[in-house]
Design an enzyme around this catalytic site. Structure first.
Site, PDB file in Angstrom:
ATOM      1  N   SER A   1       1.919  -0.604  12.790  1.00 26.89           N
ATOM      2  CA  SER A   1       1.182   0.658  12.679  1.00 26.89           C
ATOM      3  C   SER A   1       1.957   1.908  13.049  1.00 26.89           C
ATOM      4  O   SER A   1       1.419   2.794  13.724  1.00 26.89           O
ATOM      5  CB  SER A   1      -0.050   0.593  13.575  1.00 26.89           C
ATOM      6  OG  SER A   1      -1.124   0.296  12.816  1.00 26.89           O
TER       7      SER A   1
ATOM      8  N   ASP B   1      -6.237   0.599  13.238  1.00 24.31           N
ATOM      9  CA  ASP B   1      -5.008   1.117  13.848  1.00 24.31           C
ATOM     10  C   ASP B   1      -5.261   2.413  14.608  1.00 24.31           C
ATOM     11  O   ASP B   1      -4.789   2.591  15.736  1.00 24.31           O
ATOM     12  CB  ASP B   1      -3.959   1.366  12.753  1.00 24.31           C
ATOM     13  CG  ASP B   1      -3.748   0.140  11.889  1.00 24.31           C
ATOM     14  OD1 ASP B   1      -4.226  -0.932  12.274  1.00 24.31           O
ATOM     15  OD2 ASP B   1      -3.112   0.263  10.828  1.00 24.31           O
TER      16      ASP B   1
ATOM     17  N   HIS C   1      -6.969  -8.002   7.771  1.00 22.12           N
ATOM     18  CA  HIS C   1      -7.558  -7.554   6.503  1.00 22.12           C
ATOM     19  C   HIS C   1      -9.077  -7.706   6.513  1.00 22.12           C
ATOM     20  O   HIS C   1      -9.675  -8.074   5.498  1.00 22.12           O
ATOM     21  CB  HIS C   1      -6.965  -8.326   5.320  1.00 22.12           C
ATOM     22  CG  HIS C   1      -5.568  -7.894   4.987  1.00 22.12           C
ATOM     23  ND1 HIS C   1      -5.293  -6.767   4.265  1.00 22.12           N
ATOM     24  CD2 HIS C   1      -4.367  -8.436   5.305  1.00 22.12           C
ATOM     25  CE1 HIS C   1      -3.978  -6.629   4.128  1.00 22.12           C
ATOM     26  NE2 HIS C   1      -3.388  -7.631   4.765  1.00 22.12           N
TER      27      HIS C   1
ATOM     28  N   ARG D   1       0.454  -0.719  17.484  1.00 23.07           N
ATOM     29  CA  ARG D   1      -0.391  -1.815  17.966  1.00 23.07           C
ATOM     30  C   ARG D   1       0.054  -3.146  17.362  1.00 23.07           C
ATOM     31  O   ARG D   1       0.743  -3.191  16.336  1.00 23.07           O
ATOM     32  CB  ARG D   1      -1.860  -1.569  17.638  1.00 23.07           C
ATOM     33  CG  ARG D   1      -2.165  -1.446  16.144  1.00 23.07           C
ATOM     34  CD  ARG D   1      -2.721  -2.709  15.535  1.00 23.07           C
ATOM     35  NE  ARG D   1      -2.817  -2.615  14.084  1.00 23.07           N
ATOM     36  CZ  ARG D   1      -1.919  -3.071  13.257  1.00 23.07           C
ATOM     37  NH1 ARG D   1      -0.811  -3.640  13.702  1.00 23.07           N
ATOM     38  NH2 ARG D   1      -2.087  -2.984  11.943  1.00 23.07           N
TER      39      ARG D   1
ATOM     40  N   ASP E   1     -10.942  -5.306   8.739  1.00 17.62           N
ATOM     41  CA  ASP E   1     -11.535  -4.044   9.242  1.00 17.62           C
ATOM     42  C   ASP E   1     -12.161  -3.263   8.090  1.00 17.62           C
ATOM     43  O   ASP E   1     -13.274  -2.748   8.200  1.00 17.62           O
ATOM     44  CB  ASP E   1     -10.510  -3.198  10.030  1.00 17.62           C
ATOM     45  CG  ASP E   1      -9.253  -2.807   9.256  1.00 17.62           C
ATOM     46  OD1 ASP E   1      -8.980  -3.381   8.175  1.00 17.62           O
ATOM     47  OD2 ASP E   1      -8.517  -1.912   9.743  1.00 17.62           O
TER      48      ASP E   1
ATOM     49  N   GLY F   1       4.080  -3.680  10.095  1.00 26.12           N
ATOM     50  CA  GLY F   1       2.789  -4.192  10.550  1.00 26.12           C
ATOM     51  C   GLY F   1       2.429  -3.842  11.973  1.00 26.12           C
ATOM     52  O   GLY F   1       1.465  -4.375  12.524  1.00 26.12           O
TER      53      GLY F   1
ATOM     54  N   ASN G   1       6.251  -1.010   2.694  1.00 25.68           N
ATOM     55  CA  ASN G   1       5.501   0.236   2.860  1.00 25.68           C
ATOM     56  C   ASN G   1       4.199   0.137   2.070  1.00 25.68           C
ATOM     57  O   ASN G   1       4.213   0.009   0.853  1.00 25.68           O
ATOM     58  CB  ASN G   1       6.341   1.438   2.391  1.00 25.68           C
ATOM     59  CG  ASN G   1       5.602   2.741   2.618  1.00 25.68           C
ATOM     60  OD1 ASN G   1       4.585   3.004   1.986  1.00 25.68           O
ATOM     61  ND2 ASN G   1       6.087   3.539   3.535  1.00 25.68           N
TER      62      ASN G   1
END
Ligand code: ADP
Ligand code: NG1
Length: 434
Positions: free
Chosen positions: A121, A166, A26, A19, A28, A119, A209
């Site tokens: 997902s 995600d 930052h 996605r 959710d 980034g 990561n």
């Protein structure tokens, strides 16, 4: 490849998309709504159930070695985010949901084209894909919302304390529409993006990561601590408060008022663990074992004011973005672009989750015609998302390619995965043989 690995043919296939988060970074895990869409890139798994109770995993990419384990008693090592552990998160999540201990085995070949640690997902797409594979092998049924909730929870086995955006969009996405994802209870609402604009993803080519570093969990903990200090200051039952949204809900005030309360209550200097303990009236031991995650227990300073300011302002930007899409004023693209620019500034200065390469890329994108550009996903590397007027797309792509990729060795990364226009794609699916 499946045939040469396992000497048989797959019985079914599952795909789960990555996605791009258009806005709402930052937040959710603080309980606030976010606005992502699925991308076309996905994780695809070919599956053959077997009677041996052995789970065998292979990958089309030689970077990811073969792995085999007993399907019972799955162990996930939080200190090593190896690729198969993401698969095991989805597998274990479904196993636990149904309370099963004696699981059937399977042979799986994984093929993914989501740029990893960028980034978009890739990790959650793998977790979700594995969850849906396991559900299908078991012959059980769950709603997409249940699947998303199980996979969001089970990805925590890898050690990162993400919020669920995600996994939710990977299952709930629908072609042609972005989604407002709201939590508690989880739900997704269509957001129609303006037809005169294209969303373009550009990879900074810096990988980060999440599970291999503590950057991500430190932010989750800073937000948790900010929520507790704000709650305590307002005489709320702070022990049970975990998220900044809960403070707002308990006080029954607006996001604007939460910003003022944050300014009045928290100070901009970093907090030491000792000061936090003094504010909450707890011991250092209690802070470490009852509030902090294992990989944040030795952190020496926490920035609470800046993180809370970012979260409350970003939550408001998401709602404004959705409203502008719905009302579609003449200057929709410009207004959406401004919100995306503000989001990037807040991520960079208040949340400190950008990096020099992302800032440079955002500047280049704006210079060559983006109305707005921002980092997307966790940050500290990874991709940007830009809103570009449709009639400027081809010159935008050519200029950004030249300025960011060609002038450095970055053109070595396959172009398709570095800079591309994207449209809202569909969610996870099972393909059964006819
Ligand atoms: P992201 O922002 O993409 O979710 P993370 O750093 O959280 O990034 O997760 C990336 C990890 O997901 C990789 O290190 C790898 O273990 C796993 N992964 C990503 N793509 C694949 C793939 N095609 N096959 C196997 N594992 C993958
Ligand atoms: P990435 O790193 O882009 O997959 C992470 C979290 C999200 C969200 C974003 C920041 C996981 C699985 N994902 O996404 O929940 O918090 O960072 O908005 O932890």
């Amino acid at each position: 490849m499946f045939n040469s690995k396992f000497g048989s043919v797959p019985k079914f296939y599952v795909r789960a998309p990555g996605r791009v988060n258009i806005i709402g970074e930052h937040i959710d895990y603080c309980g606030y709504s976010v606005l992502p869409m699925a991308v076309e890139q996905d994780m695809l798994i070919a599956v053959e159930p077997v009677k041996t109770h052995v789970l065998q995993l292979a990958n089309t990419n030689p970077l990811y070695p073969d792995f085999s384990t007993s399907a019972n008693n799955i162990q996930i090592d939080k200190t090593k985010p190896l690729w198969h552990n993401y698969f095991l998160c989805g597998f274990k999540g479904i196993q636990e949901h149904f309370g099963l201990s004696d699981l059937t085995g399977m042979n799986c070949l994984v093929d993914g084209n989501i740029p990893p640690s960028s980034g978009l997902s890739s990790s959650s797409a793998l977790v979700c894909c594995a969850g849906l594979v396991t559900l299908t092998v078991l012959g059980m049924n769950l709603s997409k919302v249940e699947l998303a909730e199980i996979c969001a929870k089970s990805e925590h086995y890898i050690g990162t304390e993400g919020g669920g955006m995600d996994q939710s969009i990977s299952f709930l996405a629908e072609e042609g529409t972005a989604k407002l994802i709201e939590f508690s209870p989880l739900r997704a609402t269509d957001v129609k993006l303006p037809s005169g604009a294209v969303f373009v993803i550009a990879n900074s080519c810096v990988e980060m990561n999440k599970a291999a570093t503590s950057h991500f969990n430190i932010r989750v903990m800073e937000c948790r601590l900010a929520a507790k200090l704000l709650a305590k200051h307002k005489c709320l039952p702070w022990e049970e408060v975990l998220r900044l949204e809960e403070v707002q809900a308990k006080l029954g005030v607006s996001l604007q008022e939460m910003l003022l309360i944050t300014e009045d209550t928290l100070h901009s200097e970093p907090y030491s663990p000792k000061e936090i303990c003094r504010c909450l009236g707890i011991s250092l031991q209690e802070l470490k074992t009852q509030i902090l995650s294992p990989n944040t227990q030795d952190v020496l300073t926490f920035k609470l004011y800046q993180r809370a300011k970012h979260v409350y302002s970003e939550a408001a930007r998401v709602l404004q973005f959705k409203k502008i899409c719905e009302e579609a004023p003449d200057n929709t693209v410009q207004l959406l672009g401004e919100l995306m620019n503000q989001s990037h500034v807040s991520c960079r200065d208040m949340y400190e989750c950008s990096c020099p390469e992302l800032d440079q890329l955002v500047d280049i994108c704006r210079k060559f015609g983006a109305q707005g550009s921002r980092l997307t996903g966790a940050g500290w590397g990874g991709c940007t998302v830009s809103i570009v007027p449709a009639d400027k797309l081809s010159s935008f792509l050519a200029n950004v390619h030249e300025a960011y990729y060609q002038r450095s060795n970055r053109s070595l990364v396959p172009e398709k995965q570095s800079l591309f226009a994207t449209k809202p794609g569909g969610g996870a699916l099972v393909f059964l043989e006819a």
